[in-house]
Each structure stands twice: as C-alpha cells, then as structure tokens.
Design a protein around this motif. Structure first.
Motif, PDB file in Angstrom:
ATOM      1  N   GLN A   1       0.267  -1.019  -0.013  1.00 31.38           N
ATOM      2  CA  GLN A   1      -0.152   0.310   0.031  1.00 31.38           C
ATOM      3  C   GLN A   1       0.760   1.018   0.134  1.00 31.38           C
ATOM      4  OE1 GLN A   1      -2.429  -0.532   3.927  1.00 31.38           O
ATOM      5  NE2 GLN A   1      -4.315  -1.618   2.200  1.00 31.38           N
ATOM      6  N   PRO A   2      -0.009   2.659  -0.447  1.00 29.70           N
ATOM      7  CA  PRO A   2       1.355   3.647  -0.704  1.00 29.70           C
ATOM      8  C   PRO A   2       1.260   3.685   1.291  1.00 29.70           C
ATOM      9  CG  PRO A   2      -0.568   3.834  -1.533  1.00 29.70           C
ATOM     10  CD  PRO A   2      -0.715   2.444  -1.061  1.00 29.70           C
ATOM     11  N   GLY A   3       2.496   3.728   0.882  1.00 30.88           N
ATOM     12  CA  GLY A   3       2.969   4.886   2.470  1.00 30.88           C
ATOM     13  C   GLY A   3       4.217   3.701   2.935  1.00 30.88           C
ATOM     14  N   GLY A   4       3.998   2.321   2.499  1.00 30.29           N
ATOM     15  CA  GLY A   4       5.067   1.294   2.775  1.00 30.29           C
ATOM     16  C   GLY A   4       6.508   0.843   2.432  1.00 30.29           C
TER      17      GLY A   4
ATOM     18  N   LEU B   1      18.087  -2.478  -1.858  1.00 31.70           N
ATOM     19  CA  LEU B   1      17.242  -1.491  -1.929  1.00 31.70           C
ATOM     20  C   LEU B   1      16.289  -1.519  -0.856  1.00 31.70           C
ATOM     21  CD1 LEU B   1      17.074   1.170  -3.664  1.00 31.70           C
ATOM     22  CD2 LEU B   1      15.675   0.018  -5.440  1.00 31.70           C
ATOM     23  N   GLN B   2      16.700  -0.599  -0.230  1.00 31.38           N
ATOM     24  CA  GLN B   2      15.120  -0.657   0.658  1.00 31.38           C
ATOM     25  C   GLN B   2      14.376   0.468   0.668  1.00 31.38           C
ATOM     26  OE1 GLN B   2      14.847  -1.859   3.619  1.00 31.38           O
ATOM     27  NE2 GLN B   2      12.891  -1.388   4.108  1.00 31.38           N
ATOM     28  N   MET B   3      13.537   0.549   0.305  1.00 35.01           N
ATOM     29  CA  MET B   3      12.192   1.981  -0.190  1.00 35.01           C
ATOM     30  C   MET B   3      11.333   1.758   0.830  1.00 35.01           C
ATOM     31  SD  MET B   3      12.037  -0.159  -4.044  1.00 35.01           S
ATOM     32  CE  MET B   3      10.853  -1.415  -3.985  1.00 35.01           C
ATOM     33  N   ASN B   4      11.131   2.712   1.170  1.00 33.16           N
ATOM     34  CA  ASN B   4      10.287   2.875   2.496  1.00 33.16           C
ATOM     35  C   ASN B   4       9.348   4.543   1.749  1.00 33.16           C
ATOM     36  OD1 ASN B   4      11.676   2.151   4.012  1.00 33.16           O
ATOM     37  ND2 ASN B   4      13.343   3.458   4.737  1.00 33.16           N
ATOM     38  N   SER B   5       8.022   4.717   2.238  1.00 36.64           N
ATOM     39  CA  SER B   5       7.340   5.646   1.698  1.00 36.64           C
ATOM     40  C   SER B   5       6.839   5.125   0.571  1.00 36.64           C
ATOM     41  CB  SER B   5       7.646   6.960   2.266  1.00 36.64           C
ATOM     42  OG  SER B   5       8.326   7.365   3.168  1.00 36.64           O
ATOM     43  N   LEU B   6       6.659   4.363  -0.402  1.00 34.80           N
ATOM     44  CA  LEU B   6       6.172   4.329  -1.570  1.00 34.80           C
ATOM     45  C   LEU B   6       5.395   4.773  -1.675  1.00 34.80           C
ATOM     46  CD1 LEU B   6       7.060   0.026  -1.557  1.00 34.80           C
ATOM     47  CD2 LEU B   6       8.559   2.176  -3.105  1.00 34.80           C
ATOM     48  N   LYS B   7       4.969   5.066  -3.305  1.00 35.56           N
ATOM     49  CA  LYS B   7       3.861   6.142  -4.261  1.00 35.56           C
ATOM     50  C   LYS B   7       3.951   5.590  -4.465  1.00 35.56           C
ATOM     51  CE  LYS B   7       6.366  10.272  -2.933  1.00 35.56           C
ATOM     52  NZ  LYS B   7       6.853  11.554  -2.925  1.00 35.56           N
ATOM     53  N   PRO B   8       2.019   5.547  -5.010  1.00 38.50           N
ATOM     54  CA  PRO B   8       1.783   4.730  -6.210  1.00 38.50           C
ATOM     55  C   PRO B   8       2.942   4.784  -7.700  1.00 38.50           C
ATOM     56  CG  PRO B   8      -0.090   5.550  -6.155  1.00 38.50           C
ATOM     57  CD  PRO B   8       1.438   6.046  -4.715  1.00 38.50           C
ATOM     58  N   GLU B   9       3.648   5.782  -8.141  1.00 35.52           N
ATOM     59  CA  GLU B   9       4.915   6.199  -9.070  1.00 35.52           C
ATOM     60  C   GLU B   9       5.861   5.684  -9.092  1.00 35.52           C
ATOM     61  OE1 GLU B   9       2.844   8.534  -7.142  1.00 35.52           O
ATOM     62  OE2 GLU B   9       4.412  10.144  -7.117  1.00 35.52           O
ATOM     63  N   ASP B  10       6.044   4.731  -8.262  1.00 37.05           N
ATOM     64  CA  ASP B  10       7.257   3.587  -7.932  1.00 37.05           C
ATOM     65  C   ASP B  10       6.785   2.646  -8.285  1.00 37.05           C
ATOM     66  OD1 ASP B  10       7.968   5.086  -4.730  1.00 37.05           O
ATOM     67  OD2 ASP B  10       8.382   5.985  -6.365  1.00 37.05           O
TER      68      ASP B  10
ATOM     69  N   THR C   1      12.141  -7.651 -10.817  1.00 30.51           N
ATOM     70  CA  THR C   1      11.392  -7.928  -9.872  1.00 30.51           C
ATOM     71  C   THR C   1      10.218  -6.689  -9.910  1.00 30.51           C
ATOM     72  OG1 THR C   1      10.897  -8.446  -7.572  1.00 30.51           O
ATOM     73  CG2 THR C   1      12.487  -7.069  -7.675  1.00 30.51           C
ATOM     74  N   GLN C   2       9.196  -7.422  -9.605  1.00 31.58           N
ATOM     75  CA  GLN C   2       8.122  -6.146 -10.103  1.00 31.58           C
ATOM     76  C   GLN C   2       7.937  -5.993  -8.533  1.00 31.58           C
ATOM     77  OE1 GLN C   2       6.073  -5.212 -12.809  1.00 31.58           O
ATOM     78  NE2 GLN C   2       5.159  -4.023 -11.203  1.00 31.58           N
ATOM     79  N   VAL C   3       7.179  -4.301  -8.775  1.00 33.89           N
ATOM     80  CA  VAL C   3       7.239  -3.387  -7.646  1.00 33.89           C
ATOM     81  C   VAL C   3       5.122  -3.114  -7.940  1.00 33.89           C
ATOM     82  CG1 VAL C   3       7.457  -2.327  -6.103  1.00 33.89           C
ATOM     83  CG2 VAL C   3       8.708  -3.330  -6.322  1.00 33.89           C
ATOM     84  N   THR C   4       4.592  -3.355  -7.180  1.00 35.49           N
ATOM     85  CA  THR C   4       3.360  -2.650  -7.631  1.00 35.49           C
ATOM     86  C   THR C   4       3.098  -1.794  -5.696  1.00 35.49           C
ATOM     87  OG1 THR C   4       2.912  -4.068  -9.068  1.00 35.49           O
ATOM     88  CG2 THR C   4       0.817  -3.119  -7.948  1.00 35.49           C
ATOM     89  N   VAL C   5       2.831  -0.684  -5.951  1.00 33.63           N
ATOM     90  CA  VAL C   5       2.000   0.591  -4.998  1.00 33.63           C
ATOM     91  C   VAL C   5       1.203   0.327  -5.326  1.00 33.63           C
ATOM     92  CG1 VAL C   5       2.535   2.379  -3.368  1.00 33.63           C
ATOM     93  CG2 VAL C   5       4.565   1.037  -4.807  1.00 33.63           C
ATOM     94  N   SER C   6      -0.229   0.238  -4.649  1.00 28.36           N
ATOM     95  CA  SER C   6      -1.329   0.445  -4.403  1.00 28.36           C
ATOM     96  C   SER C   6      -2.287   0.258  -3.789  1.00 28.36           C
ATOM     97  CB  SER C   6      -1.796  -0.467  -6.192  1.00 28.36           C
ATOM     98  OG  SER C   6      -3.383  -0.202  -5.907  1.00 28.36           O
ATOM     99  N   ALA C   7      -3.430   1.200  -3.049  1.00 33.42           N
ATOM    100  CA  ALA C   7      -4.152   0.366  -2.737  1.00 33.42           C
ATOM    101  C   ALA C   7      -5.403   0.255  -2.501  1.00 33.42           C
ATOM    102  CB  ALA C   7      -4.976   1.985  -1.896  1.00 33.42           C
TER     103      ALA C   7
END
Length: 127
Positions: A13-16, A80-89, A121-127
C-alpha cells in the motif's frame, strides 16, 4: 557468466516499505559499481540509484530521501530499501552493472550503457 538475480518485490500500500535484493555471480562483485533501474509499462527505463565500490551512493531526485541503496560484498548482494512508497514507484526493478566496472554519475544515469541486467522483480504500490 554474469548473473544478477533480484528478489523482494511485491504489492504494498502507499506509504509502505519493501527491501529488494540482488545476488550477483560470475564476476568479482566488489570491483563493480552497481545500480538499480526501474521500468514502468510503456515507459523508458529510469535509473534509480547507484553505489560505487567504496560504498558511496547517488539517487534520482524522485526517490531521494525515501530509498537507500547498499551492498554486502561478502555476500555478493546489492540491496534497495524502499520506504514511503508511492503509486508512481510501481515498476519492474532491475539491478544492473556496466562492463567497465567503475562508472561516473553521468554513466550511471544513462541506462543504455548497462551491459548486464537481472530478470527484474515487480513492485506494485496500490491501495
């Protein structure tokens, strides 16, 4: 044979947060600068971050302050540590390196210069 194998992607989810890993083989990992590059459907690949053999890192403005690149040369692994993820990521994330080994920031940003890529590797950021 150079091999780069990414893992750690998923849906969040966004913010994850997510932590990606890339295990390298077939070359002396500690002698090569490494990068993360991402590609969204219908878009050109976008450089995300790079780390040199000394551990110094650079980031695209779009991820600065949210993503952290690191490496463990003893384990031949890039992270790669990814924080505060956004849908555009949302994208396929690849680790990559160039045959020249040591690269400048300009060379790091130019995705066409990368010689070796993982399968992604696929990253999907979605509510």
């Amino acid at each position: 044979e150079v091999q780069l194998v990414e893992s750690g992607g998923g849906m969040v989810q966004p913010g994850g947060s997510l932590r990606l890993s890339c295990v390298a083989s077939g070359f002396t990992f500690g002698n090569y600068d490494m990068s993360w590059v991402r590609q969204s459907p219908g878009k050109w690949p976008e450089w995300v971050s790079a780390i040199n053999i000394g551990g110094d890192s650079t980031y695209a403005d779009s991820v600065k302050g949210r993503f952290t690149i690191s490496r463990d040369n003893a384990k031949n692994t890039l992270y790669l540590q990814m924080n505060s993820l956004k849908p555009e990521d949302t994208a396929m994330y690849y680790c990559a390196t160039q045959a020249r080994g040591s690269i400048t920031t300009v060379q790091a940003i130019c995705v066409a210069l990368y010689d070796y890529w993982g399968q992604g590797t696929q990253v999907t950021v979605s509510a």
